[in-house]
Design a protein around this motif. Structure first.
Motif, PDB file in Angstrom:
ATOM      1  N   VAL A 170       3.520 -33.347   8.656  1.00  0.00           N
ATOM      2  CA  VAL A 170       2.350 -34.185   8.966  1.00  0.00           C
ATOM      3  C   VAL A 170       2.484 -35.536   8.284  1.00  0.00           C
ATOM      4  O   VAL A 170       2.214 -36.589   8.892  1.00  0.00           O
ATOM      5  N   ALA A 171       2.908 -35.531   7.020  1.00  0.00           N
ATOM      6  CA  ALA A 171       3.081 -36.790   6.295  1.00  0.00           C
ATOM      7  C   ALA A 171       4.156 -37.647   6.952  1.00  0.00           C
ATOM      8  O   ALA A 171       4.010 -38.884   7.043  1.00  0.00           O
ATOM      9  N   LYS A 172       5.220 -37.024   7.421  1.00  0.00           N
ATOM     10  CA  LYS A 172       6.281 -37.763   8.107  1.00  0.00           C
ATOM     11  C   LYS A 172       5.745 -38.395   9.394  1.00  0.00           C
ATOM     12  O   LYS A 172       6.027 -39.557   9.696  1.00  0.00           O
ATOM     13  N   PHE A 173       4.950 -37.637  10.144  1.00  0.00           N
ATOM     14  CA  PHE A 173       4.357 -38.156  11.378  1.00  0.00           C
ATOM     15  C   PHE A 173       3.468 -39.360  11.080  1.00  0.00           C
ATOM     16  O   PHE A 173       3.553 -40.398  11.748  1.00  0.00           O
ATOM     17  N   GLU A 174       2.624 -39.245  10.071  1.00  0.00           N
ATOM     18  CA  GLU A 174       1.717 -40.342   9.743  1.00  0.00           C
ATOM     19  C   GLU A 174       2.490 -41.579   9.280  1.00  0.00           C
ATOM     20  O   GLU A 174       2.066 -42.712   9.529  1.00  0.00           O
ATOM     21  N   GLU A 175       3.605 -41.362   8.635  1.00  0.00           N
ATOM     22  CA  GLU A 175       4.444 -42.492   8.236  1.00  0.00           C
ATOM     23  C   GLU A 175       5.076 -43.155   9.452  1.00  0.00           C
ATOM     24  O   GLU A 175       5.130 -44.381   9.554  1.00  0.00           O
ATOM     25  N   ARG A 176       5.532 -42.349  10.399  1.00  0.00           N
ATOM     26  CA  ARG A 176       6.192 -42.894  11.590  1.00  0.00           C
ATOM     27  C   ARG A 176       5.224 -43.692  12.452  1.00  0.00           C
ATOM     28  O   ARG A 176       5.592 -44.723  13.019  1.00  0.00           O
ATOM     29  N   VAL A 177       3.989 -43.237  12.576  1.00  0.00           N
ATOM     30  CA  VAL A 177       3.060 -43.928  13.483  1.00  0.00           C
ATOM     31  C   VAL A 177       2.667 -45.298  12.937  1.00  0.00           C
ATOM     32  O   VAL A 177       2.349 -46.207  13.712  1.00  0.00           O
ATOM     33  N   THR A 178       2.684 -45.454  11.618  1.00  0.00           N
ATOM     34  CA  THR A 178       2.388 -46.779  11.089  1.00  0.00           C
ATOM     35  C   THR A 178       3.455 -47.784  11.499  1.00  0.00           C
ATOM     36  O   THR A 178       3.184 -48.983  11.607  1.00  0.00           O
ATOM     37  N   GLY A 179       4.656 -47.281  11.754  1.00  0.00           N
ATOM     38  CA  GLY A 179       5.747 -48.157  12.170  1.00  0.00           C
ATOM     39  C   GLY A 179       5.603 -48.682  13.584  1.00  0.00           C
ATOM     40  O   GLY A 179       6.325 -49.604  13.980  1.00  0.00           O
ATOM     41  N   VAL A 180       4.696 -48.106  14.368  1.00  0.00           N
ATOM     42  CA  VAL A 180       4.464 -48.590  15.735  1.00  0.00           C
ATOM     43  C   VAL A 180       3.068 -49.180  15.880  1.00  0.00           C
ATOM     44  O   VAL A 180       2.510 -49.248  16.979  1.00  0.00           O
ATOM     45  N   GLY A 181       2.480 -49.582  14.751  1.00  0.00           N
ATOM     46  CA  GLY A 181       1.201 -50.279  14.812  1.00  0.00           C
ATOM     47  C   GLY A 181      -0.018 -49.393  14.893  1.00  0.00           C
ATOM     48  O   GLY A 181      -1.115 -49.865  15.225  1.00  0.00           O
ATOM     49  N   LEU A 182       0.126 -48.102  14.565  1.00  0.00           N
ATOM     50  CA  LEU A 182      -1.014 -47.192  14.577  1.00  0.00           C
ATOM     51  C   LEU A 182      -1.329 -46.805  13.135  1.00  0.00           C
ATOM     52  O   LEU A 182      -0.585 -47.114  12.224  1.00  0.00           O
ATOM     53  N   ASN A 183      -2.440 -46.098  12.923  1.00  0.00           N
ATOM     54  CA  ASN A 183      -2.811 -45.707  11.564  1.00  0.00           C
ATOM     55  C   ASN A 183      -3.635 -44.432  11.605  1.00  0.00           C
ATOM     56  O   ASN A 183      -3.869 -43.852  12.669  1.00  0.00           O
ATOM     57  N   ILE A 232       1.735 -48.108  23.130  1.00  0.00           N
ATOM     58  CA  ILE A 232       2.479 -46.964  22.625  1.00  0.00           C
ATOM     59  C   ILE A 232       1.540 -45.955  21.975  1.00  0.00           C
ATOM     60  O   ILE A 232       0.609 -46.320  21.254  1.00  0.00           O
ATOM     61  N   SER A 233       1.789 -44.694  22.233  1.00  0.00           N
ATOM     62  CA  SER A 233       1.131 -43.608  21.528  1.00  0.00           C
ATOM     63  C   SER A 233       2.222 -42.664  21.026  1.00  0.00           C
ATOM     64  O   SER A 233       3.361 -42.711  21.496  1.00  0.00           O
ATOM     65  N   ALA A 234       1.877 -41.832  20.071  1.00  0.00           N
ATOM     66  CA  ALA A 234       2.844 -40.897  19.499  1.00  0.00           C
ATOM     67  C   ALA A 234       2.205 -39.521  19.407  1.00  0.00           C
ATOM     68  O   ALA A 234       1.016 -39.393  19.112  1.00  0.00           O
ATOM     69  N   LYS A 235       3.008 -38.482  19.645  1.00  0.00           N
ATOM     70  CA  LYS A 235       2.502 -37.112  19.578  1.00  0.00           C
ATOM     71  C   LYS A 235       3.384 -36.295  18.638  1.00  0.00           C
ATOM     72  O   LYS A 235       4.609 -36.433  18.639  1.00  0.00           O
ATOM     73  N   GLU A 270       9.877 -58.879  24.725  1.00  0.00           N
ATOM     74  CA  GLU A 270      10.550 -57.673  24.264  1.00  0.00           C
ATOM     75  C   GLU A 270       9.702 -56.448  24.566  1.00  0.00           C
ATOM     76  O   GLU A 270       8.486 -56.456  24.397  1.00  0.00           O
ATOM     77  N   ASN A 271      10.367 -55.407  25.037  1.00  0.00           N
ATOM     78  CA  ASN A 271       9.676 -54.173  25.369  1.00  0.00           C
ATOM     79  C   ASN A 271       9.455 -53.371  24.086  1.00  0.00           C
ATOM     80  O   ASN A 271      10.418 -52.993  23.411  1.00  0.00           O
ATOM     81  N   PRO A 272       8.204 -53.104  23.687  1.00  0.00           N
ATOM     82  CA  PRO A 272       7.957 -52.437  22.406  1.00  0.00           C
ATOM     83  C   PRO A 272       8.692 -51.109  22.240  1.00  0.00           C
ATOM     84  O   PRO A 272       9.170 -50.795  21.157  1.00  0.00           O
ATOM     85  N   ILE A 273       8.807 -50.334  23.317  1.00  0.00           N
ATOM     86  CA  ILE A 273       9.424 -49.007  23.214  1.00  0.00           C
ATOM     87  C   ILE A 273      10.912 -49.111  22.890  1.00  0.00           C
ATOM     88  O   ILE A 273      11.515 -48.174  22.355  1.00  0.00           O
ATOM     89  N   ASP A 274      11.522 -50.280  23.182  1.00  0.00           N
ATOM     90  CA  ASP A 274      12.947 -50.447  22.903  1.00  0.00           C
ATOM     91  C   ASP A 274      13.239 -50.469  21.407  1.00  0.00           C
ATOM     92  O   ASP A 274      14.391 -50.302  20.994  1.00  0.00           O
ATOM     93  N   LYS A 275      12.220 -50.690  20.600  1.00  0.00           N
ATOM     94  CA  LYS A 275      12.411 -50.706  19.150  1.00  0.00           C
ATOM     95  C   LYS A 275      12.480 -49.297  18.560  1.00  0.00           C
ATOM     96  O   LYS A 275      12.816 -49.125  17.391  1.00  0.00           O
ATOM     97  N   ILE A 276      12.149 -48.306  19.377  1.00  0.00           N
ATOM     98  CA  ILE A 276      12.122 -46.924  18.901  1.00  0.00           C
ATOM     99  C   ILE A 276      13.408 -46.220  19.321  1.00  0.00           C
ATOM    100  O   ILE A 276      13.716 -46.114  20.501  1.00  0.00           O
TER     101      ILE A 276
END
Length: 205
Positions: free
Chosen positions: A164-177, A148-151, A30-36
């Motif tokens: 900022v809080a929304k961004f930090e919440e979203r990045v945890t959903g793609v395996g970042l912290n 995957i990276s997020a900006k 499965e392509n990880p980006i397809d989950k977004i």
């Protein structure tokens, strides 16, 4: 003897995979980006304009080793063809040793609105505008070599704490912290580059 031979042959047939089974290819990973998911009803014309890079979440080694050297970065987005919205033209401006550089890129539209492809000589990058209100912020995801990276971008150099809080919440959903999230200076931007400092490149951070 006949029944014994019959049972032996039947066992071989049951144990042997059919030709169809032998030809079956393993399922593609499965392509990880397809989950977004991309922004619903994404409008590239509303997305166009100037954006300031506020933060990046990434496992990039360069960022972890050089986070203290990050420079103010902004980009100007335009639509290549306002009628068909074929692609986005992106100019990323960043200072380096006191000189402003402009890295020009084209994000080619895919079949999914809000999802683009950044072509390169080495490895293409998938780009998904995951979330934006067009007026104040945008969260954009990039995938290169299945990483995957997020900006986080803002229409101004600073965005609200809620964004900022929304961004930090979203990045945890793609395996970042938060340990992999870096914020950029809100001063020292440049808006233009002379002809000797314009690159047509595959710059990604």
């Amino acid at each position: 003897m006949a029944p014994a031979i019959f049972l032996f042959l039947s066992g071989l047939l049951l144990a042997s995979p059919s030709s169809a089974q032998r030809r079956r290819k393993p399922a593609a990973p499965e392509n990880p980006i397809d989950k977004i998911g991309a922004q619903a009803n994404f409008d590239p014309n509303l997305f166009a304009g100037k954006w300031f890079l506020v933060g990046v979440a990434s496992k990039c080694n360069y960022l972890s080793e050089n986070s203290h050297r990050l420079e103010a970065t902004n980009m100007v987005v335009s639509v290549a063809d306002a009628t068909s919205s074929d692609s986005l033209l992106v100019g990323t401006f960043r200072p380096l040793d006191g000189i402003c550089w402009n890295i020009k890129q084209a994000y080619f539209l895919t079949k999914t609105p809000g999802r683009y492809l950044l072509r390169s000589r080495s490895s293409p990058t998938d780009v998904v505008v995951g979330e934006t209100d067009y007026r104040s912020y945008a969260i954009v995801y990039y995938q290169r070599k299945r990483k995957i990276s997020a900006k986080l971008y803002g229409r101004t150099a600073r965005v609200s704490d809620a964004i900022v809080a929304k961004f930090e919440e979203r990045v945890t959903g793609v395996g970042l912290n938060e340990d992999l999230t870096y914020y950029f200076p809100a001063y020292g931007f440049c808006d233009s580059a002379d002809q000797f400092h314009i690159l047509d490149g595959e710059f990604q951070m």
